[in-house]
Scaffold this motif. Sequence first.
Motif, PDB file in Angstrom:
ATOM      1  N   LEU A   1      38.125  44.175  25.375  1.00 29.62           N
ATOM      2  CA  LEU A   1      39.128  43.283  25.940  1.00 29.62           C
ATOM      3  C   LEU A   1      39.341  43.686  27.399  1.00 29.62           C
ATOM      4  CD1 LEU A   1      41.236  41.063  25.065  1.00 29.62           C
ATOM      5  CD2 LEU A   1      42.896  42.909  25.009  1.00 29.62           C
ATOM      6  N   ILE A   2      39.321  42.709  28.288  1.00 29.92           N
ATOM      7  CA  ILE A   2      39.482  43.028  29.714  1.00 29.92           C
ATOM      8  C   ILE A   2      40.620  42.198  30.300  1.00 29.92           C
ATOM      9  CG2 ILE A   2      38.375  42.998  31.989  1.00 29.92           C
ATOM     10  CD1 ILE A   2      35.661  43.198  30.544  1.00 29.92           C
ATOM     11  N   CYS A   3      41.457  42.849  31.084  1.00 30.42           N
ATOM     12  CA  CYS A   3      42.456  42.105  31.842  1.00 30.42           C
ATOM     13  C   CYS A   3      41.929  41.935  33.260  1.00 30.42           C
ATOM     14  CB  CYS A   3      43.789  42.838  31.866  1.00 30.42           C
ATOM     15  SG  CYS A   3      45.027  41.940  32.805  1.00 30.42           S
ATOM     16  N   ASN A   4      41.864  40.691  33.691  1.00 28.73           N
ATOM     17  CA  ASN A   4      41.374  40.371  35.020  1.00 28.73           C
ATOM     18  C   ASN A   4      42.530  40.413  36.023  1.00 28.73           C
ATOM     19  OD1 ASN A   4      40.336  39.220  37.336  1.00 28.73           O
ATOM     20  ND2 ASN A   4      39.291  37.546  36.297  1.00 28.73           N
ATOM     21  N   ALA A   5      42.599  41.494  36.765  1.00 32.20           N
ATOM     22  CA  ALA A   5      43.644  41.644  37.777  1.00 32.20           C
ATOM     23  C   ALA A   5      43.006  41.733  39.160  1.00 32.20           C
ATOM     24  CB  ALA A   5      44.495  42.875  37.485  1.00 32.20           C
ATOM     25  N   ASP A   6      41.879  41.031  39.321  1.00 25.92           N
ATOM     26  CA  ASP A   6      41.181  41.045  40.608  1.00 25.92           C
ATOM     27  C   ASP A   6      41.614  39.839  41.417  1.00 25.92           C
ATOM     28  OD1 ASP A   6      39.216  42.408  42.251  1.00 25.92           O
ATOM     29  OD2 ASP A   6      38.030  40.586  42.056  1.00 25.92           O
ATOM     30  N   GLU A   7      42.918  39.724  41.618  1.00 25.30           N
ATOM     31  CA  GLU A   7      43.471  38.544  42.270  1.00 25.30           C
ATOM     32  C   GLU A   7      43.033  38.490  43.734  1.00 25.30           C
ATOM     33  OE1 GLU A   7      47.806  38.653  42.725  1.00 25.30           O
ATOM     34  OE2 GLU A   7      47.756  36.653  41.863  1.00 25.30           O
ATOM     35  N   GLY A   8      42.429  37.346  44.149  1.00 24.50           N
ATOM     36  CA  GLY A   8      41.963  37.317  45.533  1.00 24.50           C
ATOM     37  C   GLY A   8      41.747  35.936  46.098  1.00 24.50           C
ATOM     38  N   GLU A   9      42.077  34.903  45.329  1.00 27.75           N
ATOM     39  CA  GLU A   9      41.913  33.536  45.848  1.00 27.75           C
ATOM     40  C   GLU A   9      42.940  33.322  46.968  1.00 27.75           C
ATOM     41  OE1 GLU A   9      40.168  30.834  44.025  1.00 27.75           O
ATOM     42  OE2 GLU A   9      40.892  29.195  45.274  1.00 27.75           O
ATOM     43  N   PRO A  10      42.512  32.854  48.137  1.00 25.87           N
ATOM     44  CA  PRO A  10      43.493  32.648  49.205  1.00 25.87           C
ATOM     45  C   PRO A  10      44.664  31.787  48.741  1.00 25.87           C
ATOM     46  CG  PRO A  10      41.293  32.476  50.086  1.00 25.87           C
ATOM     47  CD  PRO A  10      41.149  32.592  48.591  1.00 25.87           C
ATOM     48  N   GLY A  11      45.855  32.288  48.956  1.00 28.95           N
ATOM     49  CA  GLY A  11      47.074  31.601  48.525  1.00 28.95           C
ATOM     50  C   GLY A  11      47.694  32.217  47.291  1.00 28.95           C
ATOM     51  N   THR A  12      46.921  33.017  46.570  1.00 26.57           N
ATOM     52  CA  THR A  12      47.366  33.522  45.269  1.00 26.57           C
ATOM     53  C   THR A  12      47.854  34.956  45.362  1.00 26.57           C
ATOM     54  OG1 THR A  12      45.526  32.236  44.420  1.00 26.57           O
ATOM     55  CG2 THR A  12      46.681  33.617  42.848  1.00 26.57           C
TER      56      THR A  12
END
Lengths: 431, 159
Positions: A78-89
């Motif tokens: 199980l992986i939590c995706n915390a690689d937030e990087g979309e401009p605006g986000t």
Amino acid sequence: MAEMKILTKFIDDPRSNELEFYESVHGYDGMKKALSIAPEEIIEIVKKSGLRGRGGAGFPTGLKWSFIPKDIPKPKYLICNADEGEPGTFKDRKLIENLPHQIIEGMVIGAKAIGANKGFFYIRGEFNKGIDSMQKAIDEAYAKGYLGKNILGSGFDFDLVLYAGAGAYICGEETALINSLEGRRGHPRLKPPFPAVSGLYRCPTVVNNVETFSTVPHILDKGADWYSKIGTEKSPGTRLFSVSGHVKKPGVYEIELGTPLLELVNDLCGGMLDDVPLKAVIPGGSSVPILTAEECKTANMDFESMAAHKTMLGSGAVIVIGEGTDLVETTYRFARFYAHESCGQCTPCREGTHWVRDLLHKIREGEGTSADLDLILSLARNMEGGTTICPLSDACVGAVRPTILKFKHEFEARLKDKAGKEEQIPAQTGV
Amino acid sequence: MSYQFSSQSVARLDKLLEMFPDKRSVILPGLYLLQKEQGYVDREGMEALADKIGSPISLAQVYGVATFYTLYNKKPVGKYHIQICGTSSCYMRGNDKLEKHICSRLGIEIGETTPDKKFTLEEVECLGACGYAPMVQINDAYYENLTFEKMDEILKDLT
């Protein structure tokens, strides 16, 4: 209008990141319930709630979990995706820094549902404060018996490891993230096989977003019926929106899905910065089609309304653009972002994003011609719709083409018109 | 002379090697440790990391990973590595003006390091702080909602 705070009810409390505080506000109750019921029941509850993934694609969470094969001997991850990087986000970062235990709780629930005994928290490497906050919470959860062997005597084991990325936006795409976790370049993989069948270390894997995991404990705690009544029929629940750009109060807001876009902008965000008129809004992160001020009047913040306006909720990033903003410049900067972040595997993306960026640069400098504008639109047709392994190329098209089509006069005014360039009104500024 | 990890980093690497089902996964956190130690990643350090992880991981594989990710500095940077976000949300709140201001204060252009090796200034893509623009990252910390005055204060405090 007011916010509807479910995930973020206690986010502003200075102790919100501490285990003791989290427990005092019914923290880990959802996990305790999940540990006492069968995995199928957990999946059924999440399916019934109608929860859709909060990372961008909006895929139903319960359905994703149900794809994990049950009777194969391989380990499941199980992986939590915390690689937030979309401009605006920038919504997940707030959850990571202030409510890390809520995410851990959601992950234990997800792990029990799919039968995973090991999980990874993949966080973008720049989020140093978030890395510290999360690692501290993981240590606390281990000490309290919420992670590790035989969690609370339930017989269920789950280990959670924090893994920091290294500054590649593409690693937010789930198969690129998996490659990165395996110590490789963040190159997206061809699908099928899907991660549910062959993901991390070629084993069945589920990847969910931070906000998705943060929502799950509340659904387990209060029930699927309670959750599905919030929001709209096809977009149940609340959602976190990160608002940036020309508003008086940018920030992260949790609202009921279906709320009119302009209520978010005018009521919660205090209206436009310096009271300039609204020019446009990008409603779901840089990759989704822009809405004109006129279109914003009828747009609601839910999956259906956005689809009707030929755009998307995406990553929940609302970029508000005031009159006077140079859209040629902002579009160029978005294209530059995608060119920089293309992993380089597929020709339409590797070449296309760079080419589009260069053409926009030419137009921005007043050196472009109408043929350049046509060429961008022609390139866009070859960069989308499955010509590449992942949707980064499509995302670049989403950030560029609708803006050119809806604000064509602004781009045309810059074509070989140096005098016109001088007359451009400078962008709004907070400095 | 080949690179020597500190005993603390060796202990951390040993722990990391136990944490993952495939030791290849240690490449990224290993590079991060290397950068923590000397501020950037170089060939000798990458070679030492490849040796530490052991067969079948080679220098080429570590190098291939290091060059893909922007977080790893491939050359030395100043004591304070200032990264200014240049993406559109920050632009709309004046990052271009702030960038010029920093350049003139430090007397360097984007991509350069001050002669005393104290500051390196770079423009980077989205740092995920769009609502608090304009912003910069200096080493491990974010500085947000910046004004010229705030930025001057920050630069003054970094000695």
